[in-house]
Design a protein around this motif. Structure first.
Motif, PDB file in Angstrom:
ATOM      1  N   UNK A 129      -4.719  13.711  -2.907  1.00  0.00           N
ATOM      2  CA  UNK A 129      -5.836  12.944  -3.470  1.00  0.00           C
ATOM      3  C   UNK A 129      -5.350  11.826  -4.395  1.00  0.00           C
ATOM      4  N   UNK A 130      -4.377  12.108  -5.234  1.00  0.00           N
ATOM      5  CA  UNK A 130      -3.884  11.049  -6.131  1.00  0.00           C
ATOM      6  C   UNK A 130      -3.108   9.978  -5.379  1.00  0.00           C
ATOM      7  N   UNK A 162       1.860   9.518  -5.764  1.00  0.00           N
ATOM      8  CA  UNK A 162       2.510  10.806  -5.536  1.00  0.00           C
ATOM      9  C   UNK A 162       3.403  11.185  -6.716  1.00  0.00           C
ATOM     10  N   UNK A 163       4.146  10.220  -7.242  1.00  0.00           N
ATOM     11  CA  UNK A 163       5.018  10.478  -8.391  1.00  0.00           C
ATOM     12  C   UNK A 163       4.181  10.841  -9.626  1.00  0.00           C
ATOM     13  N   UNK A 201       0.835  -1.209   0.000  1.00  0.00           N
ATOM     14  CA  UNK A 201       0.000   0.000   0.000  1.00  0.00           C
ATOM     15  C   UNK A 201       0.869   1.258   0.000  1.00  0.00           C
ATOM     16  N   UNK A 202       1.934   1.256   0.775  1.00  0.00           N
ATOM     17  CA  UNK A 202       2.843   2.403   0.795  1.00  0.00           C
ATOM     18  C   UNK A 202       3.457   2.634  -0.582  1.00  0.00           C
ATOM     19  N   UNK A 203       3.902   1.548  -1.221  1.00  0.00           N
ATOM     20  CA  UNK A 203       4.500   1.677  -2.550  1.00  0.00           C
ATOM     21  C   UNK A 203       3.488   2.196  -3.577  1.00  0.00           C
ATOM     22  N   UNK A 204       2.242   1.749  -3.476  1.00  0.00           N
ATOM     23  CA  UNK A 204       1.211   2.250  -4.377  1.00  0.00           C
ATOM     24  C   UNK A 204       0.961   3.737  -4.133  1.00  0.00           C
ATOM     25  N   UNK A 205       1.007   4.169  -2.883  1.00  0.00           N
ATOM     26  CA  UNK A 205       0.860   5.587  -2.576  1.00  0.00           C
ATOM     27  C   UNK A 205       2.001   6.403  -3.147  1.00  0.00           C
ATOM     28  N   UNK A 206       3.225   5.877  -3.088  1.00  0.00           N
ATOM     29  CA  UNK A 206       4.377   6.566  -3.670  1.00  0.00           C
ATOM     30  C   UNK A 206       4.207   6.692  -5.182  1.00  0.00           C
ATOM     31  N   UNK A 207       3.705   5.643  -5.819  1.00  0.00           N
ATOM     32  CA  UNK A 207       3.444   5.703  -7.265  1.00  0.00           C
ATOM     33  C   UNK A 207       2.435   6.818  -7.557  1.00  0.00           C
TER      34      UNK A 207
END
Length: 175
Positions: free
Chosen positions: A105-106, A65-66, A57-63
């Protein structure tokens, strides 16, 4: 999977949790536990490994944000810079405070949607998939523990499971 399993049905989640601990102490192998709702502490009692879904989930959030950062930099700075309210768009850093809500939001959007997809893929839940539930009562108010018989004596195992508080026990042959 073992050729013979025993389905022990329980009526209470606390009773099931205690039974799982007793079965593991007696060195029997629990194949699966079916419950109508999540039982706190059941994963630890069964000896399951911790999940890595939080990291995913953290990695998906970083994606997310990028993607938000690259998208806003391209749209608002490089491709179509606009003078909004007398504030020109010369650099991304100068305008970043205005972009924070979009970035948030993204980030949440990507983490939530990709986690749902990951959950369905990991759980092998496809559209129109037939349920693998061995007893329909486990979707309502009963709990089922599936214990592999292996080379154990079936009668001794059945008596042991009744002593742990099982209401009903069925021997299932998976041939």
């Amino acid at each position: 999977m073992a050729s013979k399993v025993i389905h022990a049905i329980y009526s209470d989640d606390d009773l099931l949790l205690q039974a799982v601990k007793q079965v593991r102490e007696a060195r029997y192998h629990i194949g699966e536990v079916y419950t109508p709702f999540p039982v706190h502490g059941l994963d630890k009692a069964m000896g399951l490994a911790p999940t890595r879904l939080a990291i995913t989930s953290f990695l998906y959030g970083v994606v997310g944000l990028v993607v938000a950062t690259v998208m806003m930099n391209y749209i608002m700075i490089e491709d179509w810079p606009m003078d909004i309210g007398g504030k020109p768009s010369f650099s991304y850093i100068q305008n970043m405070p205005a972009f924070v809500p979009i970035m948030f939001e993204l980030t949440v959007f990507f983490a939530a949607h990709l986690m749902v997809i990951t959950f369905y893929l990991r759980s092998k839940l496809w559209p129109f998939k037939k349920a693998e539930n061995p007893d329909v009562r486990t979707t309502d108010d009963h709990f089922l523990m599936e214990v592999e018989v292996g080379n154990h004596n079936t009668r001794d195992l059945t008596e042991f499971l009744y002593q742990t508080g099982a209401l009903e026990i069925k021997l299932i042959d998976n041939k």
